[in-house]
Design an enzyme around this catalytic site. Structure first.
Site, PDB file in Angstrom:
ATOM      1  N   GLY A   1      38.784  45.591  52.235  1.00  0.00           N
ATOM      2  CA  GLY A   1      39.847  44.818  52.877  1.00  0.00           C
ATOM      3  C   GLY A   1      41.229  45.295  52.459  1.00  0.00           C
ATOM      4  N   THR A   2      41.381  45.628  51.191  1.00  0.00           N
ATOM      5  CA  THR A   2      42.696  46.057  50.700  1.00  0.00           C
ATOM      6  C   THR A   2      43.149  47.323  51.417  1.00  0.00           C
ATOM      7  OG1 THR A   2      42.240  45.070  48.552  1.00  0.00           O
ATOM      8  CG2 THR A   2      43.954  46.767  48.618  1.00  0.00           C
TER       9      THR A   2
ATOM     10  N   CYS B   1      47.054  35.427  36.060  1.00  0.00           N
ATOM     11  CA  CYS B   1      47.630  35.555  34.728  1.00  0.00           C
ATOM     12  C   CYS B   1      48.602  36.728  34.759  1.00  0.00           C
ATOM     13  CB  CYS B   1      46.522  35.806  33.731  1.00  0.00           C
ATOM     14  SG  CYS B   1      47.112  35.723  32.054  1.00  0.00           S
TER      15      CYS B   1
HETATM   16  N1  PLP Z   1      42.460  39.883  52.144  1.00  0.00           N
HETATM   17  C1  PLP Z   1      41.966  38.693  51.802  1.00  0.00           C
HETATM   18  C2  PLP Z   1      42.381  37.462  52.548  1.00  0.00           C
HETATM   19  C3  PLP Z   1      41.045  38.597  50.756  1.00  0.00           C
HETATM   20  O1  PLP Z   1      40.557  37.403  50.404  1.00  0.00           O
HETATM   21  C4  PLP Z   1      40.672  39.784  50.073  1.00  0.00           C
HETATM   22  C5  PLP Z   1      39.777  39.728  48.909  1.00  0.00           C
HETATM   23  O2  PLP Z   1      39.767  38.741  48.172  1.00  0.00           O
HETATM   24  C6  PLP Z   1      41.217  41.006  50.482  1.00  0.00           C
HETATM   25  C7  PLP Z   1      42.113  41.015  51.528  1.00  0.00           C
HETATM   26  C8  PLP Z   1      40.865  42.292  49.809  1.00  0.00           C
HETATM   27  O3  PLP Z   1      39.574  42.722  50.190  1.00  0.00           O
HETATM   28  P1  PLP Z   1      38.766  43.750  49.261  1.00  0.00           P
HETATM   29  O4  PLP Z   1      38.290  42.973  48.081  1.00  0.00           O
HETATM   30  O5  PLP Z   1      37.638  44.219  50.130  1.00  0.00           O
HETATM   31  O6  PLP Z   1      39.687  44.856  48.915  1.00  0.00           O
END
Ligand code: PLP
Length: 388
Positions: A71-72, A322
């Site tokens: 996702g990132t 933190c």
């Molecule tokens: N966007 C949202 C809303 C998320 O909750 C997360 C992960 O917690 C991410 C992006 C990032 O995804 P990833 O962990 O696959 O990099």
């Protein structure tokens, strides 16, 4: 010791069917998906099948899916792939760090960013987005569901505004995919991010939907993988796992499995609110994904409650981070107008497909007694209880 896991917004367990689908791609099917021989053809076919499964979940074309490392990376690719110096970006104050810190970086690179606030329910007002538009606005990036509260944003309305203004619209749907039905055309987005490990797929793989015709610059240079939008040999096993998880997510949504999950989530809320005083649900009055609840327990440090519950076998989380040795209250909850102490006293319970009604009973037996024990140590709570 018995352990119950209610932190599925952090990561979900891999479903056995997903693991089963991935396994051959760690062993017998090892070819590079770019190779033209038999071994490459085999893995190429698997990658393309997975692409179709993900596209079916989002109701888009397979060619519009770009596989990423999660996702990132999908969020970063959407933002850095479109925006350059001199451009203006509109985003919200409750985005995940993957979007928030990408936009903060842009601010240091000569871009202007407008941070749209949210109301007490945790929602962006689309008219604020409309008002923030400028002639040089390149991108609107507003998440579909918040990771801490589960609150859904009015993305179709924002999509309409973006289309009318001829501005790109990206939505981080990492916490919405698999929990609510998604149709990229109905949302009206040009880009949408998702992540494997939030839908019972593997960690380290995700995807970005890129609407046909969107000119996206790559962030990683190399070969011509993913139609030159993301170079690097494909993570075949991960992609196969994501494809399987997408297929199962779609089947679950069609069967209505999420109604049961919503009922369990609602029971957690009702029981805690009834059984523990000075508690409340953050974002209660907004539409939310069915698996998430964020509850404040006044007069308690959320971190202390997370640790105390973990010692008894229940895994939940706070949105607090933190930083430099101090616990910062969640930026999402403070953006909703919560006092810092209430934001720090908030816990997230997030369910997954594997959770059962019996696990909910187990956790509901633990929470009130643990809260009561921690509050016994709180001088502020005791003064209040004594009515002074
Ligand atoms: N966007 C949202 C809303 C998320 O909750 C997360 C992960 O917690 C991410 C992006 C990032 O995804 P990833 O962990 O696959 O990099």
């Amino acid at each position: 010791m018995r352990r119950v896991y209610f932190d599925n917004n952090a990561s979900t367990p891999l479903l056995p069917e997903v693991f089963g689908a991935m396994r051959p791609y760690f062993s017998e099917h090892f070819g590079n998906a770019s190779s033209i021989h038999h071994h490459g053809q085999e893995t190429r076919a698997a990658v393309e099948r997975a692409r179709e499964r993900v596209a079916e979940l989002l109701k888009c074309r397979a060619a519009e899916i770009v596989f990423t490392s999660g996702g990132t990376e999908a969020d970063n690719l959407a933002i850095f792939g479109l925006v350059g110096a001199g451009d203006h970006v509109i985003t919200s104050t409750i985005e995940h760090h993957a979007v928030m810190n990408a936009c903060k970086h842009l601010e240091g690179e000569g871009c202007e960013v407008t941070w749209i606030p949210v109301d007490g329910k945790g929602q962006v007002d689309p008219s604020d987005v409309q008002r923030a538009l400028r002639p040089n606005t390149k991108l609107i990036s507003i998440m579909m569901a918040n990771n801490e509260t589960g609150v859904l944003q009015p993305v179709p309305e924002i999509g309409k505004i973006a289309a009318e203004a001829d501005v790109y619209f990206h939505t981080d749907a990492v916490q919405a995919v698999g929990k609510v039905g998604i149709d990229v055309k109905q949302i009206g987005c040009d880009l949408l991010s998702l992540s494997g490990h939030k839908i019972h797929g593997p960690q380290g793989v995700g995807a970005l939907y890129v609407r046909k015709g969107t000119i996206l610059h790559p962030m990683i240079y190399g070969g011509r993988h993913e139609r030159s939008r993301r170079a690097g040999t494909e993570n075949v096993a991960g992609i196969v796992g994501l494809g399987k998880a997408a297929e199962l997510a779609r089947a679950g949504l069609e069967r209505g499995d999420l109604n049961e999950m919503a009922a369990l989530r609602d029971r957690i809320e009702r029981t805690i609110l009834r059984g523990v005083d000075v508690t409340g649900v953050n974002g209660e009055r907004a539409p939310r994904v069915p698996n998430t609840t964020n509850i404040y327990f006044d007069y308690i440090e959320g971190e202390a409650l997370v640790i105390a519950l973990d010692l008894k076998g229940l895994a939940v989380s706070t949105g607090a981070a933190c930083s430099s040795g101090a616990i910062e209250p969640s930026h999402v909850l403070t953006a909703m107008g919560l006092r810092p102490d209430r934001a720090r006293a908030s816990l997230r319970f997030s369910l997954g497909k594997q959770n059962t009604a019996e696990e909910v009973d187990f956790s509901l037996a633990l929470v009130p007694e643990t809260v009561a024990r921690l509050r016994e140590l709180s001088p502020v709570y005791n003064r209040q209880a004594a009515g002074s």
